[in-house]
Scaffold this active site. Structure first.
Site, mmCIF file in Angstrom:
data_model
loop_
_atom_site.group_PDB
_atom_site.id
_atom_site.type_symbol
_atom_site.label_atom_id
_atom_site.label_comp_id
_atom_site.label_asym_id
_atom_site.label_seq_id
_atom_site.Cartn_x
_atom_site.Cartn_y
_atom_site.Cartn_z
ATOM 1 C CG HIS A 171 -6.349 88.943 96.277
ATOM 2 N ND1 HIS A 171 -5.765 88.028 97.098
ATOM 3 C CD2 HIS A 171 -5.318 89.709 95.807
ATOM 4 C CE1 HIS A 171 -4.469 88.216 97.160
ATOM 5 N NE2 HIS A 171 -4.162 89.245 96.373
ATOM 6 C CB CYS A 199 -6.477 84.204 97.353
ATOM 7 S SG CYS A 199 -6.234 83.929 99.088
ATOM 8 C CE LYS A 240 -2.809 81.194 101.596
ATOM 9 N NZ LYS A 240 -3.183 82.379 102.409
ATOM 10 C CG ASP A 246 -9.546 84.534 102.160
ATOM 11 O OD1 ASP A 246 -8.906 83.716 101.479
ATOM 12 O OD2 ASP A 246 -9.212 85.734 102.274
ATOM 13 C CG ASP A 247 -6.443 81.492 103.542
ATOM 14 O OD1 ASP A 247 -6.692 81.611 102.333
ATOM 15 O OD2 ASP A 247 -5.405 81.933 104.067
ATOM 16 C CE LYS A 274 -8.915 87.182 99.020
ATOM 17 N NZ LYS A 274 -7.915 86.485 99.850
ATOM 18 C CG ASP A 293 -9.776 81.124 99.030
ATOM 19 O OD1 ASP A 293 -9.703 80.407 100.059
ATOM 20 O OD2 ASP A 293 -9.204 82.230 98.937
ATOM 21 C CG HIS A 294 -6.744 78.349 99.024
ATOM 22 N ND1 HIS A 294 -6.246 78.403 100.295
ATOM 23 C CD2 HIS A 294 -6.783 79.615 98.571
ATOM 24 C CE1 HIS A 294 -5.987 79.668 100.588
ATOM 25 N NE2 HIS A 294 -6.303 80.423 99.574
#
Ligand SMILES: *[C@@H]1O[C@H](CO)[C@@H](O)[C@H](O)[C@H]1NC(C)=O
Ligand SMILES: *[C@@H]1O[C@H](CO)[C@@H](O)[C@H](O)[C@H]1NC(C)=O
Ligand SMILES: *[C@@H]1O[C@H](CO)[C@@H](O)[C@H](O)[C@H]1NC(C)=O
Ligand SMILES: *[C@@H]1O[C@H](CO)[C@@H](O)[C@H](O)[C@H]1NC(C)=O
Length: 588
Positions: free
Chosen positions: A147, A86, A378, A46-47, A145, A353-354
């Site tokens: 989301h 996300c 991001k 994540d991130d 996660k 994710d990014h």
């Protein structure tokens, strides 16, 4: 007891060996891949920035397990997320479609789903790869996660829940670490809500006061009941504004197993161990396979939950510690595969994710990712730093080891690739934007399936890339770019993310043009003077954008108002609302 465990272990190893041998036979027996259905293990950070990983060029951070995965498998260097935040990126990953097609974007600044108690989410008529593989007999699990929404109309219809999207097992966080998981963290979202409630309480108090004065001076007719009611409402607003953080926002930080809340709020120090335990039990339960397991890490998003063992170990503060812990988790998960004898029969994929967040920086402390040589991060839909992420695939005995592939690929490609491997078919009643990666990975195709890729920011197209196959150039045009803080390196103002529209973005006509094959950092915009084919290239890409636009059909936007505002009746709560507290976990 000891005896039992030993015989279990023996049985397990025996089973693993048999399965391994059988699978091996199956693999070597088949000249094509069609007969072998691998297990699929998808790991998503994540991130995490592309520059945060050893094998992508970072020599100060230690990520031996991820690097090992790349050494035993192959590395994609131009692996592109469909969005730079996300919710839309994950929606595209699971459906193989640009998030605009499923409506998993906004048009008015709500970049991601804001609460668990919103009615927006991945629409029930979207088809995830999990759903297709489940229908093909795969055991499908999601750990970590989500989301992508939870409920539509009541707090227990679970219309957007992972179990409604093809996963038969879910353990993790339905929402995201949005900055309210730690008591000391005050998110923008919570502060905003508290401010609004406070204003309401002031307005009501003023109304009560005016009424009371009017009544006392006989200027206003009306009952004392009205005065008292207004005063009570004012008091309620006032107290709520002070407790909203503790009661409601905090209640978004919880863990679920399938559809039951197990811990609300989460005790962050043990979440890592709980997730790992869950992964290992999923793999053990399903080792006879085939299975699809999507491990969606809570790392390395703020608040950077890091256990004591990893605190203070990296040269990059808490952020670096958190990466090193995640890398260790990757190692633990790969060890589980190994122990069960599943390494050769499992396709493992690792990505983020990014890109990393450049705005997450307080003083000299880094709380967000590093995107290496790429500009931006991001939240920026067009610049490479927001969308170019690690992409690693390993499948021993099938995929060559140690190869590096520079072709443009997308996270959306995972959809057709795993559907294909699982013996399924991609849906024919809708546009799928992902392309099967296998020919490229196996070396039977020289190019990926992407001649063009679109780069959205919310519902706005900011940029597009063209891989001109005959010349080898990778052109990118930017129609819209965010305005950077004058003294921040490629970052925007404040703690949040750059906006996608409005007066904080610049529109470019003619668009900015870069050749990523010569200038991957997008440092030197080309002009008709410096690039003789400027006009042809821009024209060709603009035509592709028009063609792409013709394939879009309007759908309800899940991230816009009113789908993305908090609705108290949708709030999942394991106590009696608003007292949402419970702990049904046993320590791992
Ligand atoms: C490695 O990653 C850390 C953490 O993001 C970053 O601060 C550092 O600049 C990176 N180093 C290199 C050489 O890329
Ligand atoms: C989750 O639900 C599925 C059925 O929908 C069931 O097979 C599975 O065992 C459940 N998992 C847990 C941990 O209860
Ligand atoms: C896995 O494949 C490798 C060759 O890539 C082989 O050396 C190894 O023995 C295999 N392991 C098992 C458990 O089959
Ligand atoms: C899903 O339903 C929406 C209406 O809510 C519709 O606009 C959309 O086209 C449908 N999508 C698919 C893939 O059928």
């Amino acid at each position: 007891m000891l005896h039992l465990e030993h015989s279990c272990l023996f049985f397990r190893s025996w089973l693993a060996l048999t399965v391994g041998v059988l699978l091996d036979l199956k693999l070597s027996a088949c000249s094509s891949l069609s007969g072998s259905r691998p297990n699929i293990l998808l790991l998503m950070a994540d991130d995490l920035g592309i520059g945060d990983v050893g094998c992508y060029g970072n020599n100060t951070i230690r990520t031996p397990n991820i690097d090992g995965l790349a050494a035993d498998g192959l590395m994609l260097t131009q692996h592109i997320a469909a969005a730079s935040v996300c919710t839309p990126s994950r929606a595209a990953f699971l459906t193989g479609r640009y998030p605009l097609r499923s409506g998993m974007v906004s048009s008015n600044g709500y970049r991601v789903l804001q609460w668990t108690g919103v009615s927006g989410g991945l629409p029930p008529n979207e088809t995830t790869f999990a759903k297709i593989l489940k229908d093909k007999g795969y055991a499908t699990g999601l750990i970590g996660k989500w989301h992508l929404g939870l409920n539509c109309e009541s707090s227990d219809d679970y219309c957007h829940h992972p179990l409604s999207h093809g996963f038969d097992h879910f353990y993790g966080m339905p929402f995201s670490m949005m900055g309210d998981c730690e008591p000391w963290e005050m998110s923008e979202k919570r502060a905003g809500l508290e401010r609004k409630l406070n204003v309401c309480s002031h307005v009501m108090a003023l109304a009560a006061f005016t009424l009371a004065v009017g009544k006392l001076t006989h200027l206003v007719a009306g009952s004392w009941t009205l005065v008292i009611c207004s005063a009570i409402v004012a008091l309620l607003f006032f107290t709520t504004s002070y407790f909203v953080g503790a009661l409601i926002v905090h209640a978004d930080c919880f863990l679920m197993r399938n559809q039951s809340i197990t811990e609300q709020p989460m005790c962050l120090q043990r979440t890592t161990a709980l997730m790992l335990k869950e992964v290992s039990s999923f793999v053990q339960r399903n080792k006879q396979g085939p299975f699809l397991l999507f491990v969606s890490f809570l790392h390395v998003h703020t608040p950077l939950i890091t256990t004591k063992n990893f605190r203070g170990r990296s040269p990059h503060g808490l952020y670096g510690d958190n990466i090193e812990e995640m890398d260790w988790m990757v190692g633990q998960i790969l060890d589980t595969l190994d122990t069960e004898g599943l390494t050769n029969s499992t396709l493992v994929y690792f990505t983020s994710d990014h890109g990393g967040s450049l705005e997450a920086q307080f003083g000299n402390n880094q709380y967000g990712g590093w995107n290496g040589i790429y500009k931006g991060g991001k939240g920026m839909g067009g610049w490479e730093g927001g969308i170019r992420v690690p992409g690693i695939l390993r499948w021993p005995t099938v995929l060559p080891a140690g190869r590096v592939i520079h072709e443009p690929t997308s996270l959306m490609d995972v959809f057709p690739t795993v559907v294909q491997l699982g013996g399924g078919q991609v849906p024919h009643d809708r546009v799928i934007d992902g392309r099967d990666l296998l020919p490229l990975l196996l070396g039977t195709a020289q190019h990926s399936g992407h001649e063009f890729l679109m780069h959205y920011c919310e519902s706005f197209l900011h940029a597009a890339r063209w891989h001109q196959r005959d010349g080898g150039a990778v052109w990118k045009v930017h129609y819209v770019t965010p305005m950077f803080h004058p003294d921040g390196a490629s970052a925007c103002y404040g703690r949040g993310v750059c906006p996608c529209s409005g007066d904080k973005v610049a529109h470019h006509d003619p668009p900015l043009l870069f050749d990523l094959s010569r200038d991957p950092s997008e440092a030197h915009a080309l002009t008709p003077e410096t690039e003789s084919s400027f006009h042809q290239v821009v024209e060709r890409i603009t035509k592709a954008v028009e063609d792409h636009r013709r394939t879009l059909s309007p759908v309800p936007l899940q991230l816009d108002m009113p789908n993305n505002i908090w609705k108290p009746w949708l709030q999942p709560c394991c106590g009696r609302f608003p007292l949402c507290w419970c702990d049904r976990e046993t320590d791992p």
